[in-house]
Design an enzyme around this catalytic site. Structure first.
Site, PDB file in Angstrom:
ATOM      1  CE  LYS A   1      -3.882  -2.438   2.020  1.00 10.29           C
ATOM      2  NZ  LYS A   1      -4.636  -2.873   3.192  1.00 10.29           N
TER       3      LYS A   1
ATOM      4  CD  GLN B   1      -3.696  -4.531   6.271  1.00  8.13           C
ATOM      5  OE1 GLN B   1      -3.812  -3.498   5.625  1.00  8.13           O
ATOM      6  NE2 GLN B   1      -4.006  -5.697   5.758  1.00  8.13           N
TER       7      GLN B   1
ATOM      8  CG  ASP C   1     -10.176  -0.524   4.441  1.00 15.03           C
ATOM      9  OD1 ASP C   1      -9.725  -0.983   3.386  1.00 15.03           O
ATOM     10  OD2 ASP C   1      -9.543  -0.508   5.520  1.00 15.03           O
TER      11      ASP C   1
HETATM   12  N1  GUN Z   1      -6.853  -6.999   5.669  1.00 14.53           N
HETATM   13  C1  GUN Z   1      -6.999  -7.730   4.537  1.00 14.53           C
HETATM   14  N2  GUN Z   1      -7.567  -6.993   3.570  1.00 14.53           N
HETATM   15  C2  GUN Z   1      -7.785  -5.773   4.083  1.00 14.53           C
HETATM   16  C3  GUN Z   1      -8.342  -4.565   3.546  1.00 14.53           C
HETATM   17  O1  GUN Z   1      -8.758  -4.472   2.398  1.00 14.53           O
HETATM   18  N3  GUN Z   1      -8.366  -3.517   4.400  1.00 14.53           N
HETATM   19  C4  GUN Z   1      -7.929  -3.594   5.677  1.00 14.53           C
HETATM   20  N4  GUN Z   1      -8.028  -2.507   6.454  1.00 14.53           N
HETATM   21  N5  GUN Z   1      -7.424  -4.694   6.210  1.00 14.53           N
HETATM   22  C5  GUN Z   1      -7.360  -5.778   5.404  1.00 14.53           C
END
Ligand code: GUN
Length: 279
Positions: A50, A94, A117
């Site tokens: 990211k 996350q 998200d």
């Molecule tokens: N953990 C796995 N996929 C994601 C996601 O798309 N967003 C977040 N915040 N955590 C994750």
């Protein structure tokens, strides 16, 4: 092999270039805060990817790596600080969080217009009624991949395997918005193979390696594999048994290089949207 491979890497690169060009053209200042708690190795890889994508797009990323012992109060306090920070347009915590932390409470604390998200209940509700600013990144990425095939969703039989809040449920909703006839399957579904075989568009979000086999796939179908499973030998593997399903499907996403990179590209897009909303 008969299926066309849907190249998530190339499509995600195109989305990121679009985001980068848009930021440059409109001289936007965009910031994303990424919060990671503990030292889950998979989460670390995702967060690094990211950050790399942010760098590519010209988005400033702010990483908050907190120790596994962080308390609920400390984490909520950080979210409050980021909610108030004008340099931060998007906040991503996350998941999964360590067991002692309450994920739902943390998500609900994020300001809905920084919730890139789209996990906050007000954003989830807005997706239900089709009045949204952010789409959840993984389902939105799957939709982009489906669009890339040129196969129209309207009127098609769409089957989603898995009913998680993050993927299965919103995926079903996005397909429905495009007038697909949508079925959501789960562990209690009777004769799952038969239901899947009806699908013109099949989305697997089960979290079990090689779950979808060739006998579950209609010839020519579009097969989207959301699974990222790590095998004992360290290799990544999807929810779809790629070797045999690719003999039957018309289109298929590989793992890695399918849905995974799209999730990050859609996060970049949401972060720019967040910056525009806040301006
Ligand atoms: N953990 C796995 N996929 C994601 C996601 O798309 N967003 C977040 N915040 N955590 C994750």
């Amino acid at each position: 092999m008969s299926a066309n491979i849907i190249d998530g890497k190339a499509i995600s690169a195109a989305v990121k270039e679009q985001v980068r060009d848009e930021i440059a053209r409109d001289k936007l200042t965009v910031g994303l805060a990424v919060v990671i708690v503990g030292d889950d190795p998979a989460s670390r890889v995702y967060v690094n990817n990211k950050k790399k994508a942010c760098e590519f797009c010209g988005i400033k990323s702010y990483e908050y790596a907190l120790p596994a012992e962080t308390t609920q109060e400390e984490l909520l306090e950080l979210v409050d600080t980021l909610n108030a920070d004008k340099n931060v347009n998007g906040i991503l915590v996350q998941l999964p969080l360590p067991k002692h932390l309450d994920e739902k409470a943390v998500i609900e604390r994020i300001s809905p217009n920084k919730d890139v998200d789209a996990f906050h209940e007000s954003n989830v509700g807005r997706i239900m009624i089709g009045n949204y600013s952010f789409l959840p990144c993984t389902p939105a990425g799957c939709m982009e991949l489906i669009h890339s095939t040129g196969v129209e969703v309207a009127g098609k039989e769409c089957v989603v395997i898995g009913r998680s809040n993050i993927v299965g449920k919103p995926m079903a909703m996005l397909l429905l918005h495009e007038n697909g006839t949508v079925t959501v399957c789960h562990s209690k579904t009777h004769d799952l193979a038969e239901v899947c075989r009806r699908a013109d568009i099949l989305v697997a979000a089960v979290g079990r390696p090689n779950f979808v086999t060739a006998d579950m796939v209609k010839p020519g179908a579009v097969v989207i594999d959301v699974g990222i499973n790590r095998l004992d030998n360290g290799k990544l593997c999807g929810d779809v048994k790629f070797d045999e399903v690719s003999e039957v499907a018309g289109w298929i996403t590989p793992v890695p290089g399918g849905v995974g990179p799209m999730t990050i590209a859609m996060l970049m897009r949401n972060t720019v949207t967040a910056a525009r909303i806040q301006k």
